[in-house]
Design a protein around this motif. Structure first.
Motif, PDB file in Angstrom:
ATOM      1  N   ASN A 117       0.826  -1.212   0.000  1.00 49.82           N
ATOM      2  CA  ASN A 117       0.000   0.000   0.000  1.00 49.82           C
ATOM      3  C   ASN A 117       0.856   1.256   0.000  1.00 49.82           C
ATOM      4  O   ASN A 117       2.091   1.186  -0.030  1.00 49.82           O
ATOM      5  N   ASN A 118       0.188   2.386   0.043  1.00 52.43           N
ATOM      6  CA  ASN A 118       0.821   3.689   0.257  1.00 52.43           C
ATOM      7  C   ASN A 118      -0.035   4.448   1.266  1.00 52.43           C
ATOM      8  O   ASN A 118      -0.944   3.878   1.880  1.00 52.43           O
ATOM      9  N   TYR A 119       0.217   5.732   1.437  1.00 49.95           N
ATOM     10  CA  TYR A 119      -0.495   6.455   2.489  1.00 49.95           C
ATOM     11  C   TYR A 119      -1.980   6.621   2.198  1.00 49.95           C
ATOM     12  O   TYR A 119      -2.756   6.996   3.094  1.00 49.95           O
ATOM     13  N   ALA A 120      -2.416   6.339   0.967  1.00 49.63           N
ATOM     14  CA  ALA A 120      -3.845   6.443   0.657  1.00 49.63           C
ATOM     15  C   ALA A 120      -4.675   5.512   1.539  1.00 49.63           C
ATOM     16  O   ALA A 120      -5.826   5.808   1.854  1.00 49.63           O
ATOM     17  N   ALA A 121      -4.069   4.390   1.937  1.00 47.49           N
ATOM     18  CA  ALA A 121      -4.794   3.426   2.773  1.00 47.49           C
ATOM     19  C   ALA A 121      -5.022   3.956   4.185  1.00 47.49           C
ATOM     20  O   ALA A 121      -5.780   3.357   4.951  1.00 47.49           O
ATOM     21  N   ARG A 122      -4.372   5.072   4.549  1.00 43.61           N
ATOM     22  CA  ARG A 122      -4.483   5.617   5.897  1.00 43.61           C
ATOM     23  C   ARG A 122      -5.515   6.736   6.004  1.00 43.61           C
ATOM     24  O   ARG A 122      -5.719   7.280   7.094  1.00 43.61           O
ATOM     25  N   LEU A 123      -6.141   7.097   4.889  1.00 41.77           N
ATOM     26  CA  LEU A 123      -7.159   8.131   4.968  1.00 41.77           C
ATOM     27  C   LEU A 123      -8.376   7.616   5.727  1.00 41.77           C
ATOM     28  O   LEU A 123      -8.827   6.491   5.498  1.00 41.77           O
ATOM     29  N   SER A 124      -8.889   8.425   6.618  1.00 43.77           N
ATOM     30  CA  SER A 124     -10.041   8.045   7.428  1.00 43.77           C
ATOM     31  C   SER A 124     -11.345   8.321   6.697  1.00 43.77           C
ATOM     32  O   SER A 124     -11.379   9.012   5.681  1.00 43.77           O
ATOM     33  N   HIS A 125     -12.413   7.782   7.265  1.00 47.33           N
ATOM     34  CA  HIS A 125     -13.756   8.037   6.724  1.00 47.33           C
ATOM     35  C   HIS A 125     -14.280   9.358   7.249  1.00 47.33           C
ATOM     36  O   HIS A 125     -13.966   9.788   8.354  1.00 47.33           O
ATOM     37  N   SER A 126     -15.115  10.013   6.459  1.00 42.57           N
ATOM     38  CA  SER A 126     -15.841  11.193   6.906  1.00 42.57           C
ATOM     39  C   SER A 126     -17.201  11.224   6.234  1.00 42.57           C
ATOM     40  O   SER A 126     -17.326  10.897   5.049  1.00 42.57           O
ATOM     41  N   CYS A 127     -18.218  11.597   7.002  1.00 44.09           N
ATOM     42  CA  CYS A 127     -19.555  11.761   6.431  1.00 44.09           C
ATOM     43  C   CYS A 127     -19.659  13.058   5.634  1.00 44.09           C
ATOM     44  O   CYS A 127     -20.623  13.252   4.900  1.00 44.09           O
ATOM     45  N   ASP A 128     -18.679  13.959   5.813  1.00 46.20           N
ATOM     46  CA  ASP A 128     -18.597  15.193   5.034  1.00 46.20           C
ATOM     47  C   ASP A 128     -17.176  15.279   4.484  1.00 46.20           C
ATOM     48  O   ASP A 128     -16.358  16.081   4.953  1.00 46.20           O
ATOM     49  N   PRO A 129     -16.843  14.447   3.482  1.00 46.39           N
ATOM     50  CA  PRO A 129     -15.454  14.295   3.047  1.00 46.39           C
ATOM     51  C   PRO A 129     -14.957  15.463   2.196  1.00 46.39           C
ATOM     52  O   PRO A 129     -15.744  16.227   1.632  1.00 46.39           O
ATOM     53  N   ASN A 130     -13.637  15.581   2.120  1.00 51.04           N
ATOM     54  CA  ASN A 130     -13.021  16.551   1.217  1.00 51.04           C
ATOM     55  C   ASN A 130     -12.257  15.854   0.087  1.00 51.04           C
ATOM     56  O   ASN A 130     -11.561  16.498  -0.681  1.00 51.04           O
ATOM     57  N   VAL A 131     -12.408  14.526   0.014  1.00 55.27           N
ATOM     58  CA  VAL A 131     -11.764  13.721  -1.029  1.00 55.27           C
ATOM     59  C   VAL A 131     -12.789  12.729  -1.573  1.00 55.27           C
ATOM     60  O   VAL A 131     -13.622  12.210  -0.819  1.00 55.27           O
ATOM     61  N   GLU A 132     -12.756  12.485  -2.891  1.00 56.14           N
ATOM     62  CA  GLU A 132     -13.618  11.479  -3.495  1.00 56.14           C
ATOM     63  C   GLU A 132     -12.779  10.479  -4.272  1.00 56.14           C
ATOM     64  O   GLU A 132     -11.622  10.749  -4.614  1.00 56.14           O
ATOM     65  N   VAL A 133     -13.376   9.331  -4.567  1.00 57.53           N
ATOM     66  CA  VAL A 133     -12.664   8.254  -5.252  1.00 57.53           C
ATOM     67  C   VAL A 133     -13.164   8.156  -6.689  1.00 57.53           C
ATOM     68  O   VAL A 133     -14.372   8.097  -6.923  1.00 57.53           O
ATOM     69  N   ASN A 134     -12.229   8.125  -7.641  1.00 61.59           N
ATOM     70  CA  ASN A 134     -12.552   7.970  -9.057  1.00 61.59           C
ATOM     71  C   ASN A 134     -11.791   6.792  -9.632  1.00 61.59           C
ATOM     72  O   ASN A 134     -10.587   6.651  -9.391  1.00 61.59           O
ATOM     73  N   LEU A 135     -12.489   5.952 -10.391  1.00 60.89           N
ATOM     74  CA  LEU A 135     -11.848   4.827 -11.066  1.00 60.89           C
ATOM     75  C   LEU A 135     -11.546   5.224 -12.502  1.00 60.89           C
ATOM     76  O   LEU A 135     -12.436   5.644 -13.235  1.00 60.89           O
ATOM     77  N   LYS A 136     -10.281   5.109 -12.897  1.00 63.46           N
ATOM     78  CA  LYS A 136      -9.847   5.480 -14.230  1.00 63.46           C
ATOM     79  C   LYS A 136      -9.231   4.275 -14.936  1.00 63.46           C
ATOM     80  O   LYS A 136      -8.594   3.434 -14.302  1.00 63.46           O
TER      81      LYS A 136
END
Length: 261
Positions: free
Chosen positions: A148-167
């Protein structure tokens, strides 16, 4: 008090070093000074441990402890809305291999007398492969538990500032984390896990600690007891599954190869 007791039962009792929030060094020093004024050897030992923690935090400014959630990720410099943040990396498993791995883990835990405790943890992400793919429609599992990298350490939020996109880039799928708004230095980076379960016990254990005004209270969404089994029994009984399998084999352009089994 009752809710706090439930949180402590799931996450463990709160200790002095877990009182740190955003400013780890300052919070540790403040609590250490308070403990120094208290009688007893236990308070003194905790105070010394907190001074050591403060020194380590000042030497490593990127060290950030999110209260009760473990280690999180914050940004050092301003990030604009819509910027690429990081790729989510991990080992890729097809559904059958992922199911085998989970069965092996459960068997190993049972053999060692272990059992699941506390809320479920997520270091994996599901990738929906579209029907237009040469390999056909499927769901893949990206497991970031070991690779993994540090992306696996991002926490959950019900009001997030990051979204996930599949490319799909050069014939390969990539999981991109993209910012959804401007982010200031020191802000925690978090995204919505969009995780669901058919176990109410898991929902009750998975306390959400994001602190958002519209927090759902759990980072898991409840989809109903035995929801998956109900859909299979209603729409895909054993005969239906066999018919679908034979139709898929008959309509295949190429015969089934050993590597597809």
């Amino acid at each position: 008090k009752r809710l706090l007791a439930q949180v402590n039962a799931s996450y463990g009792a709160m200790t002095p070093d877990t009182l740190a929030t955003q400013s780890l060094a300052l919070a540790a020093e403040d609590l250490a000074e308070q403990l120094e004024r208290q009688p007893g050897s236990t308070a003194l030992a905790h105070s010394k441990a907190l001074w050591a923690l403060s020194m380590e935090a000042r030497q490593n400014p990127e060290l950030y402890f999110v209260h009760r959630k473990g280690f999180g990720v914050t940004c050092k410099t301003p990030i604009k809305k819509g910027e690429f943040l990081v790729d989510f990396l991990g080992e890729i498993y097809p559904p059958w291999a992922w199911a085998e791995k989970q069965d092996a883990i459960r068997q190993a835990q049972k053999a060692r007398g272990l059992r699941d405790r506390g809320p479920p943890e997520f270091y994996n992400m599901q990738i929906e492969r579209p029907g237009g793919d040469a390999e056909g429609y499927s769901v893949l599992f990206c497991d970031a538990m070991h690779e993994n990298n540090y992306a696996a350490r991002l926490s959950h939020s019900c009001d997030p500032n990051v979204e996930v996109n599949l490319k799909a880039i050069n014939g390969k799928y990539e999981i991109h984390f993209i910012t959804t708004r401007d982010i200031l230095p020191g802000e925690e980076l978090a995204y919505n896990y969009h995780s669901c379960t058919d176990s109410m016990k898991e929902v009750e254990q998975a306390f959400c600690l994001c602190g958002a005004r519209l927090c759902r209270g759990s980072y898991l969404s409840f989809v109903g007891e035995n929801n998956h089994s109900q859909v299979l029994n209603a729409k895909h009984r054993l005969i239906d599954r066999q018919v679908m399998l034979f139709k898929a084999l008959a309509g295949a352009d190429k015969p089934l190869c050993p590597q597809h089994v």
